[in-house]
Design an enzyme around this catalytic site. Structure first.
Site, PDB file in Angstrom:
ATOM      1  N   LYS A 231     -10.845   3.870   5.563  1.00 40.44           N
ATOM      2  CA  LYS A 231      -9.883   4.750   6.234  1.00 40.44           C
ATOM      3  C   LYS A 231     -10.574   5.738   7.166  1.00 40.44           C
ATOM      4  O   LYS A 231     -11.775   5.976   7.089  1.00 40.44           O
ATOM      5  CB  LYS A 231      -9.032   5.486   5.194  1.00 40.44           C
ATOM      6  CG  LYS A 231      -7.998   4.577   4.549  1.00 40.44           C
ATOM      7  CD  LYS A 231      -7.007   5.337   3.686  1.00 40.44           C
ATOM      8  CE  LYS A 231      -5.881   4.406   3.228  1.00 40.44           C
ATOM      9  NZ  LYS A 231      -4.924   5.102   2.343  1.00 40.44           N
ATOM     10  N   ARG A 265      -7.862  -0.098  -4.433  1.00 40.27           N
ATOM     11  CA  ARG A 265      -7.222  -0.968  -3.439  1.00 40.27           C
ATOM     12  C   ARG A 265      -8.171  -1.069  -2.248  1.00 40.27           C
ATOM     13  O   ARG A 265      -8.447  -0.069  -1.582  1.00 40.27           O
ATOM     14  CB  ARG A 265      -5.875  -0.391  -3.017  1.00 40.27           C
ATOM     15  CG  ARG A 265      -5.097  -1.250  -2.036  1.00 40.27           C
ATOM     16  CD  ARG A 265      -3.763  -0.607  -1.683  1.00 40.27           C
ATOM     17  NE  ARG A 265      -2.984  -1.431  -0.766  1.00 40.27           N
ATOM     18  CZ  ARG A 265      -3.103  -1.401   0.557  1.00 40.27           C
ATOM     19  NH1 ARG A 265      -3.966  -0.574   1.124  1.00 40.27           N
ATOM     20  NH2 ARG A 265      -2.353  -2.192   1.316  1.00 40.27           N
TER      21      ARG A 265
END
Length: 286
Positions: A231, A265
C-alpha cells in the site's frame, strides 16, 4: 508480546460446516479481477489466469483466496452490479470445480453480489463498507450464515479520502466496530472478522497509528485481518513504487502479527507464510 495475551480470542470460523483454525495466523491471497487495481501484477485478465494464480497461492500456503471485481483504490471507477457479477461468477465456478479445497472470500460491498457469489460456491464475504453502502448486506449475511469480514471505512472508494479526519482514530474505530458487531450479533451472525482498513479514509499517519495500536482491537475477542500489502503507506513513505514494496510489506506484516493479527491479506503469499513461520518460531522458541 506475552504468549497468552490473546487466549480469549475466537480462533475458528465455520466455512460451510468445516472449522478453519486461526489459532496460528494464516494468509489470504489477493486475486483481482479488475483492470485498474493499484498493483498491476495482481490483476487477472482471464479465468485461466485466475485459476493458475489460485493454484499457486494454495501451493504457497494460502488459507483463503480473496477475489475482488471492484477496485477499491482511492478514486476508482464505478463498476455496475451486473459487471461485478459478470467478472466474479465464472471465476468462482471455475475455481470451485477445479480446486474445491480453496476457501473463497469475495471482496464486495453489495448484498446481491454477496448472495450470488455464495450460491456459486464462495465461502466468506469481505465487505470494505461494513454494510454502509448497502443496507441489505447485514440481513443477507445473516441469511447466508457465512463468515463476514467487517472493515472500517468512511464514505466510498470514490470519496473516502475526503473523510480522513478524526479526533481520536483509535477510539472512533473501536466505537465503529462495537456498534456494527452488536447489530450483526442481534441478527444471528456468528463468524465475524474485523479489519481496521489501513489506507481507507485514513492518512498514512492514521494508518501507522492504527497499526501501532492494533492490539487494542483484541477487546472484541475476534480474529483481526491486516491488509497492508504494497500500500501507499509503504511506498510513498519510502519513496519507491508498489512493485518495490514487498520488503516494506513484510516488515509491517511482522508488526501486525506481533500485535495479534490472525490473517494477513497479501499479494505475495510465499513471503507472508514465511513471515508467519518465523514470527511463530520466535514466539514459541522452546
Amino acid at each position: 508480546m506475552a504468549k497468552d495475551t490473546f487466549l480469549n480470542r475466537k480462533t475458528t470460523v465455520n466455512v460451510k460446516g468445516r472449522l478453519l483454525d486461526l489459532s496460528v495466523p494464516t494468509v489470504m491471497g489477493i486475486l483481482n479481477l479488475t483492470p485498474d487495481s493499484f498493483y498491476s501484477s495482481s490483476r487477472m485478465a482471464t479465468t485461466d489466469d485466475a485459476l493458475a494464480r489460485t493454484e499457486a497461492f494454495l501451493n504457497e500456503g494460502a488459507a483463503f483466496i480473496d477475489i475482488g471485481a471492484y477496485s477499491s483504490r482511492p478514486g476508482a471507477a464505478e463498476v455496475s452490479t451486473d459487471e461485478e457479477l459478470r467478472r466474479l461468477i465464472p471465476v468462482i465456478e471455475a475455481i470451485t470445480k477445479k480446486l474445491p479445497e480453496a476457501v473463497l472470500s469475495i471482496d464486495t460491498f453489495r448484498a446481491k453480489v454477496a448472495k450470488e457469489s455464495v450460491m456459486a460456491g464462495a465461502h466468506i464475504i469481505n465487505d470494505i463498507a461494513a454494510g454502509g453502502l448497502d443496507e441489505a448486506m447485514f440481513e443477507t449475511i445473516a441469511q447466508l450464515q457465512v463468515p463476514y469480514i467487517l472493515m472500517h471505512m468512511k464514505g466510498s472508494p470514490q470519496t473516502m479520502q475526503q473523510h480522513a479526519s478524526y479526533s481520536n482514530i483509535g477510539l472512533e474505530v473501536t466505537d465503529y466496530f462495537q456498534s456494527k458487531i452488536a447489530v450483526l450479533r442481534a441478527l444471528g451472525v456468528k463468524d465475524i472478522i474485523i479489519d481496521p482498513g489501513f489506507g481507507f479514509a485514513k492518512t498514512p499517519a492514521h494508518s501507522y497509528q492504527l497499526l501501532n495500536q492494533l492490539e487494542d482491537l483484541q477487546i472484541f475477542e475476534l480474529p483481526v485481518l491486516a491488509g497492508v500489502s504494497r500500500k501507499s503507506m509503504i511506498y510513498n513513505f519510502l519513496g519507491i513504487t508498489a512493485q518495490e514494496a514487498l520488503n516494506g510489506t513484510t516488515v509491517l506484516n511482522t508488526i501486525a502479527l506481533l500485535k495479534g493479527a490472525s490473517i494477513l491479506r497479501v499479494h505475495d503469499v510465499k513471503a507472508a507464510t514465511e513471515c508467519i513461520a518465523l514470527v511463530q518460531k520466535t514466539l514459541t522458541w522452546h
